[in-house]
Design an enzyme around this catalytic site. Structure first.
Site, PDB file in Angstrom:
ATOM      1  N   PHE A  14     -34.966  -3.057 -19.967  1.00 43.68           N
ATOM      2  CA  PHE A  14     -35.805  -1.933 -20.397  1.00 43.68           C
ATOM      3  C   PHE A  14     -36.212  -1.025 -19.244  1.00 43.68           C
ATOM      4  O   PHE A  14     -36.532   0.143 -19.452  1.00 43.68           O
ATOM      5  CB  PHE A  14     -37.046  -2.458 -21.137  1.00 43.68           C
ATOM      6  CG  PHE A  14     -38.162  -2.949 -20.257  1.00 43.68           C
ATOM      7  CD1 PHE A  14     -39.269  -2.151 -19.996  1.00 43.68           C
ATOM      8  CD2 PHE A  14     -38.141  -4.231 -19.726  1.00 43.68           C
ATOM      9  CE1 PHE A  14     -40.318  -2.615 -19.209  1.00 43.68           C
ATOM     10  CE2 PHE A  14     -39.181  -4.700 -18.943  1.00 43.68           C
ATOM     11  CZ  PHE A  14     -40.271  -3.889 -18.680  1.00 43.68           C
ATOM     12  N   LYS A  15     -36.167  -1.542 -18.033  1.00 43.08           N
ATOM     13  CA  LYS A  15     -36.565  -0.717 -16.886  1.00 43.08           C
ATOM     14  C   LYS A  15     -35.675   0.515 -16.734  1.00 43.08           C
ATOM     15  O   LYS A  15     -36.100   1.533 -16.188  1.00 43.08           O
ATOM     16  CB  LYS A  15     -36.514  -1.541 -15.600  1.00 43.08           C
ATOM     17  CG  LYS A  15     -37.269  -2.865 -15.649  1.00 43.08           C
ATOM     18  CD  LYS A  15     -38.757  -2.688 -15.783  1.00 43.08           C
ATOM     19  CE  LYS A  15     -39.485  -4.003 -15.919  1.00 43.08           C
ATOM     20  NZ  LYS A  15     -39.686  -4.752 -14.695  1.00 43.08           N
TER      21      LYS A  15
END
Length: 465
Positions: A114-115
């Site tokens: 998700f980063k």
């Protein structure tokens, strides 16, 4: 819109300065002076829009204003470039687990976590602003696993930055390590630190609080202390909620979290007008966030390694932003709490503020046994293979869901191939890396090992910029 420090003693800044500054000079974190508001009609207008179009509209008030020189046209182009690298056309698609249970797949970016959603944008913002100003920065960050590779990917080979990424030696998965250490770009420097993630994060914060060194190397941040990281994460709450019927119905979220940035973005979306019913904080046995939100006690313990290593955190940086909101933007209250944390490794949230937090958040600690059981249960029920962090979120969602009629969305924060041993142990299936990463374990690695020593870190940075 200006940005103010959570500790109240640093100058207010515009967006570009906040982007490049990271941590405020008083040790606090920057936060917008006010939340932009989106009406029901504006939220409803997002239906059928591409992720890029929604992202531009949600983030525009934070970026394009009287205190920023980034034009709307430039920002729209930056957003389009940032999300062109994702493997799924929807960027962050929803997957259905049960009749009203969903996963938001946040792992379709270049480094499978998700980063990427925030850091792909951050890289293009850095490039745009620094190129225009003719400047170069030194980025120093700490990672518990996923931030490192996403941050490296966002600035590799860019002339505007050198990046030094610290990870705890032996405490990230093999895939997470290789994603960082096989990037051989000359502006990328990987450091394996003897210690845990909190030790790495403490050294990075100490660099920011050493103002002379900070100025000497033009220090900047890509960790979630940087407001732009949180800002980018707000978007997927809007896209997923609208896909499930918002604003005409409420939507709930369960978020596996250690540093509190991902779920704080959900809180911001709620403050901007998105009808969110529940925000569930899901932690592994490193449960400081569960403890503080259920009892008010924020006492730092010992980090315990788990099969969900990106959440193996005791000191949660972004929680300071929530404290600022809970204490009605009183920087002196936040300073008092942070001073207590520094001196005694603990603080207590007072009664009214704790009650306010509990109106917004539910929280649950998920054991290692329940994490493994959930991986197996989801696989048997739906055929979906999920990573251990997502499993923590799914288990918390199922145990804390207050209303079966409200869609419950778990943020799926990482591709299962990043944690193949844990997944295969339960499912009997080895999750394969995507084609662009299939040769990861054949690639050359480059990494230096460092003791947990601030002076040694400073010397290393000076020698390598």
């Amino acid at each position: 819109m200006k940005y103010i420090s959570t500790r109240g003693e640093a100058p207010a800044l515009g967006f570009e300065d906040v982007l490049l500054t990271g941590l405020a000079r008083d040790g606090g974190l920057y936060i917008p002076s006010e939340w932009p508001q989106l009406s029901r009609d504006e939220i409803k207008s997002f239906r059928g829009m591409s992720y890029q179009d929604v992202a531009f509209r949600v983030m525009k008030p934070f970026v394009c204003n009287a205190h920023s020189s980034i034009s709307e046209d430039d920002f729209e182009a930056i957003v389009a470039k940032a999300y062109s690298t994702f493997r799924h056309k929807a960027v962050v698609p929803l997957a259905q687990l049960d009749s009203n249970e969903w996963m938001l797949e946040l792992f379709h970016g270049p480094t499978l976590a998700f980063k990427d959603v925030a850091l792909q944008l951050l890289g293009h913002l850095f490039d745009h602003v620094l190129t225009k100003q003719g400047r170069k920065v030194t980025i120093v960050g700490a990672t518990s696993g996923d931030t490192g590779s996403a941050a490296i990917e966002c600035v590799r080979d860019r002339a505007c930055a050198e990046i030094f990424m610290l990870h705890p030696y032996g405490r990230v998965s093999d895939v997470q390590r290789k994603q960082m250490t096989t990037v051989l770009s000359p502006n990328v420097h990987n450091l394996a630190v003897d210690g845990n993630f909190d030790d790495c994060q403490a050294m990075v914060k100490a660099l920011f609080n050493d103002l002379s060194f900070r100025d000497e190397i033009t220090l900047s941040a890509v960790n979630s202390i940087n407001w732009a990281r949180v800002m980018a994460q707000i978007v997927y709450y809007f896209t997923s909620a609208v896909a499930l019927g918002a604003p005409d119905r409420e939507v709930s979220y369960s978020v596996p979290t250690g540093n509190f940035g991902d779920i704080y973005a959900g809180y911001v979306a709620q403050q901007m007008g998105l009808p969110i019913k529940q925000l569930v904080v899901a932690t592994n046995r490193n449960d400081i966030l569960t403890r503080v939100l259920t009892t008010g006690d924020y006492s730092v313990g010992t980090v315990s390694p788990t099969i969900s290593p990106s959440m193996d955190i005791q000191v949660s940086s972004n929680f300071e932003r929530l404290l600022f909101n809970l204490y009605n933007k009183q920087g002196d209250d936040v300073r008092r709490l942070m001073n207590n944390l520094s001196q005694s490794k603990s603080f207590t949230i007072d009664g009214p503020e704790l009650a306010k937090a509990q109106q917004i958040f539910d929280a649950l600690q998920v054991s290692e046994e329940d994490t493994e059981a959930t991986i197996g249960q989801v696989y048997r029920e739906s055929g979906q293979v999920i990573d251990p962090h997502t499993a923590v979120g799914v288990q918390a969602a199922r145990r804390k869901n207050a209303d079966a009629a409200t869609p419950m969305v778990t943020l799926s924060t990482a591709h299962p191939a990043k944690f193949p041993e844990a997944v295969e142990k339960v499912t009997g299936r080895h999750p394969d890396l995507p084609a662009h990463m299939a040769d990861l374990f054949e690639r050359e690695e480059r990494c230096d090992r460092l003791t947990h020593d601030l002076d040694a870190l400073k010397s290393y940075i000076r020698e390598n910029i």
